[in-house]
Design a protein around this motif. Structure first.
Motif, PDB file in Angstrom:
ATOM      1  N   PHE A 118      -7.099  93.433  76.688  1.00  0.00           N
ATOM      2  CA  PHE A 118      -7.980  93.258  75.789  1.00  0.00           C
ATOM      3  C   PHE A 118      -7.327  91.976  74.908  1.00  0.00           C
ATOM      4  CE2 PHE A 118     -10.013  97.963  75.752  1.00  0.00           C
ATOM      5  CZ  PHE A 118     -10.468  97.760  76.946  1.00  0.00           C
ATOM      6  N   MET A 119      -6.304  92.108  74.698  1.00  0.00           N
ATOM      7  CA  MET A 119      -5.712  91.070  73.739  1.00  0.00           C
ATOM      8  C   MET A 119      -5.585  89.785  74.469  1.00  0.00           C
ATOM      9  SD  MET A 119      -3.039  93.000  71.231  1.00  0.00           S
ATOM     10  CE  MET A 119      -2.651  91.798  70.156  1.00  0.00           C
ATOM     11  N   ASN A 127      -7.611  88.937  76.793  1.00  0.00           N
ATOM     12  CA  ASN A 127      -8.917  88.404  76.807  1.00  0.00           C
ATOM     13  C   ASN A 127      -9.542  87.705  75.520  1.00  0.00           C
ATOM     14  OD1 ASN A 127      -9.427  89.551  79.478  1.00  0.00           O
ATOM     15  ND2 ASN A 127     -10.284  91.405  78.513  1.00  0.00           N
ATOM     16  N   SER A 128      -9.161  88.361  74.407  1.00  0.00           N
ATOM     17  CA  SER A 128      -9.214  87.542  73.287  1.00  0.00           C
ATOM     18  C   SER A 128      -8.626  86.125  73.083  1.00  0.00           C
ATOM     19  CB  SER A 128      -8.830  88.679  72.137  1.00  0.00           C
ATOM     20  OG  SER A 128      -9.771  89.466  71.980  1.00  0.00           O
ATOM     21  N   THR A 129      -7.498  86.166  73.596  1.00  0.00           N
ATOM     22  CA  THR A 129      -6.602  84.890  73.444  1.00  0.00           C
ATOM     23  C   THR A 129      -7.149  83.806  74.457  1.00  0.00           C
ATOM     24  OG1 THR A 129      -4.650  86.267  73.066  1.00  0.00           O
ATOM     25  CG2 THR A 129      -4.463  83.736  73.674  1.00  0.00           C
ATOM     26  N   TYR A 130      -7.724  84.337  75.488  1.00  0.00           N
ATOM     27  CA  TYR A 130      -8.553  83.275  76.418  1.00  0.00           C
ATOM     28  C   TYR A 130      -9.854  82.754  75.525  1.00  0.00           C
ATOM     29  CZ  TYR A 130     -11.118  81.843  80.482  1.00  0.00           C
ATOM     30  OH  TYR A 130     -11.860  81.104  81.430  1.00  0.00           O
ATOM     31  N   MET A 131     -10.548  83.527  75.270  1.00  0.00           N
ATOM     32  CA  MET A 131     -11.756  83.209  74.609  1.00  0.00           C
ATOM     33  C   MET A 131     -11.465  82.409  73.282  1.00  0.00           C
ATOM     34  SD  MET A 131     -13.708  86.898  74.647  1.00  0.00           S
ATOM     35  CE  MET A 131     -14.505  86.329  72.898  1.00  0.00           C
ATOM     36  N   TYR A 152     -13.488  92.943  78.233  1.00  0.00           N
ATOM     37  CA  TYR A 152     -13.806  92.913  76.707  1.00  0.00           C
ATOM     38  C   TYR A 152     -12.689  92.397  75.812  1.00  0.00           C
ATOM     39  CZ  TYR A 152     -17.711  95.979  77.192  1.00  0.00           C
ATOM     40  OH  TYR A 152     -19.018  96.359  77.817  1.00  0.00           O
ATOM     41  N   PRO A 153     -12.820  91.820  74.757  1.00  0.00           N
ATOM     42  CA  PRO A 153     -11.852  91.525  73.876  1.00  0.00           C
ATOM     43  C   PRO A 153     -11.294  92.464  73.161  1.00  0.00           C
ATOM     44  CG  PRO A 153     -13.795  90.969  73.114  1.00  0.00           C
ATOM     45  CD  PRO A 153     -14.200  91.413  74.491  1.00  0.00           C
ATOM     46  N   ILE A 154     -10.145  92.584  72.224  1.00  0.00           N
ATOM     47  CA  ILE A 154      -9.472  93.326  71.398  1.00  0.00           C
ATOM     48  C   ILE A 154     -10.494  93.997  70.171  1.00  0.00           C
ATOM     49  CG2 ILE A 154      -8.571  91.870  69.667  1.00  0.00           C
ATOM     50  CD1 ILE A 154      -7.187  95.331  71.325  1.00  0.00           C
ATOM     51  N   SER A 155     -11.495  93.247  69.872  1.00  0.00           N
ATOM     52  CA  SER A 155     -12.309  93.446  69.141  1.00  0.00           C
ATOM     53  C   SER A 155     -13.391  94.714  69.417  1.00  0.00           C
ATOM     54  CB  SER A 155     -13.309  92.376  68.375  1.00  0.00           C
ATOM     55  OG  SER A 155     -13.913  91.762  69.500  1.00  0.00           O
ATOM     56  N   VAL A 156     -13.710  94.744  70.857  1.00  0.00           N
ATOM     57  CA  VAL A 156     -14.452  95.704  71.288  1.00  0.00           C
ATOM     58  C   VAL A 156     -13.585  96.667  71.759  1.00  0.00           C
ATOM     59  CG1 VAL A 156     -16.153  96.018  73.084  1.00  0.00           C
ATOM     60  CG2 VAL A 156     -16.241  93.960  72.011  1.00  0.00           C
ATOM     61  N   GLY A 157     -12.675  96.435  72.232  1.00  0.00           N
ATOM     62  CA  GLY A 157     -11.634  97.591  72.752  1.00  0.00           C
ATOM     63  C   GLY A 157     -11.202  98.474  71.775  1.00  0.00           C
ATOM     64  N   LEU A 158     -11.131  97.805  70.585  1.00  0.00           N
ATOM     65  CA  LEU A 158     -10.621  98.874  69.495  1.00  0.00           C
ATOM     66  C   LEU A 158     -11.869 100.155  69.099  1.00  0.00           C
ATOM     67  CD1 LEU A 158      -9.194  96.563  66.795  1.00  0.00           C
ATOM     68  CD2 LEU A 158      -7.949  98.044  68.184  1.00  0.00           C
ATOM     69  N   ALA A 159     -12.974  99.615  69.385  1.00  0.00           N
ATOM     70  CA  ALA A 159     -14.259 100.708  69.064  1.00  0.00           C
ATOM     71  C   ALA A 159     -14.171 101.893  70.263  1.00  0.00           C
ATOM     72  CB  ALA A 159     -15.394  99.904  69.465  1.00  0.00           C
ATOM     73  N   VAL A 182      -1.597  96.068  65.496  1.00  0.00           N
ATOM     74  CA  VAL A 182      -0.898  95.267  66.388  1.00  0.00           C
ATOM     75  C   VAL A 182      -2.121  94.210  66.762  1.00  0.00           C
ATOM     76  CG1 VAL A 182      -0.228  95.200  68.707  1.00  0.00           C
ATOM     77  CG2 VAL A 182       0.468  97.253  67.744  1.00  0.00           C
ATOM     78  N   SER A 183      -3.185  94.479  66.769  1.00  0.00           N
ATOM     79  CA  SER A 183      -4.305  93.425  66.883  1.00  0.00           C
ATOM     80  C   SER A 183      -4.344  92.504  65.782  1.00  0.00           C
ATOM     81  CB  SER A 183      -5.650  94.061  67.173  1.00  0.00           C
ATOM     82  OG  SER A 183      -6.251  94.728  66.056  1.00  0.00           O
ATOM     83  N   ILE A 184      -4.084  92.851  64.664  1.00  0.00           N
ATOM     84  CA  ILE A 184      -4.113  91.683  63.549  1.00  0.00           C
ATOM     85  C   ILE A 184      -2.767  90.937  63.446  1.00  0.00           C
ATOM     86  CG2 ILE A 184      -5.863  93.095  62.382  1.00  0.00           C
ATOM     87  CD1 ILE A 184      -3.441  93.736  60.349  1.00  0.00           C
ATOM     88  N   LEU A 185      -1.773  91.340  64.177  1.00  0.00           N
ATOM     89  CA  LEU A 185      -0.482  90.520  64.202  1.00  0.00           C
ATOM     90  C   LEU A 185      -0.619  89.043  64.385  1.00  0.00           C
ATOM     91  CD1 LEU A 185       2.074  93.024  65.405  1.00  0.00           C
ATOM     92  CD2 LEU A 185       1.723  92.371  63.040  1.00  0.00           C
ATOM     93  N   PRO A 186      -1.503  88.870  65.339  1.00  0.00           N
ATOM     94  CA  PRO A 186      -1.808  87.258  65.711  1.00  0.00           C
ATOM     95  C   PRO A 186      -2.370  86.694  64.492  1.00  0.00           C
ATOM     96  CG  PRO A 186      -2.282  88.703  67.553  1.00  0.00           C
ATOM     97  CD  PRO A 186      -2.059  89.573  66.552  1.00  0.00           C
ATOM     98  N   VAL A 187      -3.407  87.160  63.958  1.00  0.00           N
ATOM     99  CA  VAL A 187      -3.983  86.722  62.702  1.00  0.00           C
ATOM    100  C   VAL A 187      -2.793  86.539  61.364  1.00  0.00           C
ATOM    101  CG1 VAL A 187      -5.866  86.819  61.058  1.00  0.00           C
ATOM    102  CG2 VAL A 187      -5.967  87.793  63.613  1.00  0.00           C
ATOM    103  N   LEU A 188      -2.038  87.406  61.389  1.00  0.00           N
ATOM    104  CA  LEU A 188      -1.099  87.243  60.446  1.00  0.00           C
ATOM    105  C   LEU A 188       0.099  86.335  60.553  1.00  0.00           C
ATOM    106  CD1 LEU A 188      -0.221  91.153  59.425  1.00  0.00           C
ATOM    107  CD2 LEU A 188      -1.875  89.553  58.262  1.00  0.00           C
ATOM    108  N   VAL A 189       0.343  86.072  61.910  1.00  0.00           N
ATOM    109  CA  VAL A 189       1.280  85.101  62.180  1.00  0.00           C
ATOM    110  C   VAL A 189       0.699  83.676  62.333  1.00  0.00           C
ATOM    111  CG1 VAL A 189       2.534  84.092  64.119  1.00  0.00           C
ATOM    112  CG2 VAL A 189       2.586  86.425  63.909  1.00  0.00           C
TER     113      VAL A 189
END
Length: 300
Positions: free
Chosen positions: A94-95, A97-101, A247-254, A273-280
């Protein structure tokens, strides 16, 4: 020689007097600065509490999540929660997929927004102001209303179930980014364009060799905001994608939220873990982001 000595002595006296004044001013401002920094530090800790609570919950057993009295630090940290969360659902997939998008969407914005903004900022053509106002008016249209015509359009093109309905609109520019860059480009002197044209440069050369190098602050804002918006996007992937593996991680968390209960310890582990890229991203881009927003506010 005597005159030079007197002048040097007078200069030294002025410098010493200035240093003394600065020192007194700093000493008077010290208590105020201490209070300001103490307040800002406390405010930072307050804003960090949700992330700290998320990290704490991710290391608890299910029965400890809502225990009373509340435990800020688990007595027996369950590091296996992270392994269980990522083995229960393909979160790494999922992560990715989110990175690709996010990467393709950001590239789309960086390609389309400068071109559109350059047209609005530097060219005169009939109906320019009307088109600019119509473009801004689309900001007032709720995103959810646009999903119905977009779904019908991409269904006719046979693109439902792919990433194209999510990525392709990004190559037409976001109105907010177009507005920011247009205002920023208008603040750049047109004499630079005229000088480049005298040297034989065309419109595209002026845009990519003269204008865009001066637009680094607003480009940084576009990259950061585009990353955040697309990384957190939930409704569009849920509507346009129909394959679980895409699905991206935003949907996968659901998927951690069941019909009658939520696995909070696993949900918090996956979310952290999913918000680590945002924090970085924010850690490395905050200087450019704050500077970019300030520059846009001053120049726009």
């Amino acid at each position: 020689m005597k005159t030079e000595t007197l002048a040097s002595s007078r200069t030294q006296e002025i410098m010493d007097l200035h240093k003394a004044r600065v020192g007194r001013r700093n000493r008077r401002a010290l208590p105020k600065n201490i209070l300001i920094y103490a307040f800002m530090t406390g405010l930072a800790f307050l804003f960090m509490l949700p992330i700290f609570w998320m990290a704490s919950t991710s290391l608890k057993l299910p029965r400890e999540v809502f225990a009373f009295p509340m435990e800020w630090l688990p007595s027996n940290p369950q590091w296996g929660n992270y392994e269980e969360a990522f083995s229960k659902f393909p979160l790494w997939r999922f992560m990715w997929n989110s990175t690709y998008m996010v990467v393709l969407s950001t590239i789309g914005q960086l390609i389309s927004v400068p071109l559109i903004a350059y047209g609005f900022a530097r060219f005169e053509f009939p109906g320019k102001n009307i088109l600019f106002m119509l473009m801004l008016a689309t900001l007032m249209v709720p995103t959810h209303i646009k999903f119905i015509p977009l779904y019908w359009m991409f269904q006719q093109l046979g693109l439902i179930g792919t990433y194209w309905p999510i990525i392709l609109p990004e190559f037409f520019g976001h109105p907010f980014f177009i507005f920011l860059m247009t205002q920023y480009m208008r603040s750049i002197p047109k004499e630079l364009d005229e000088a480049a044209r005298l040297d034989g440069a065309g419109s595209f050369t002026i845009l990519y060799r003269v204008i865009l190098p001066l637009c680094k602050p607003v480009l940084a804002v576009i990259v950061v905001f585009s990353f955040l918006w697309n990384w957190n996007e939930f409704m569009a992937p849920l509507i346009f994608l129909d394959d679980f593996e895409e699905y991206p991680i935003s949907v996968g968390l659901a998927f951690f939220q069941g019909r009658y209960s939520v696995e909070w310890h696993l949900f918090m582990a996956a979310t952290l873990v999913s918000i680590l890229p945002v924090l970085v991203l924010y850690f490395f881009a905050q200087r450019h982001l704050i500077g970019g927003l300030s520059a846009i506010g001053l120049k726009g």
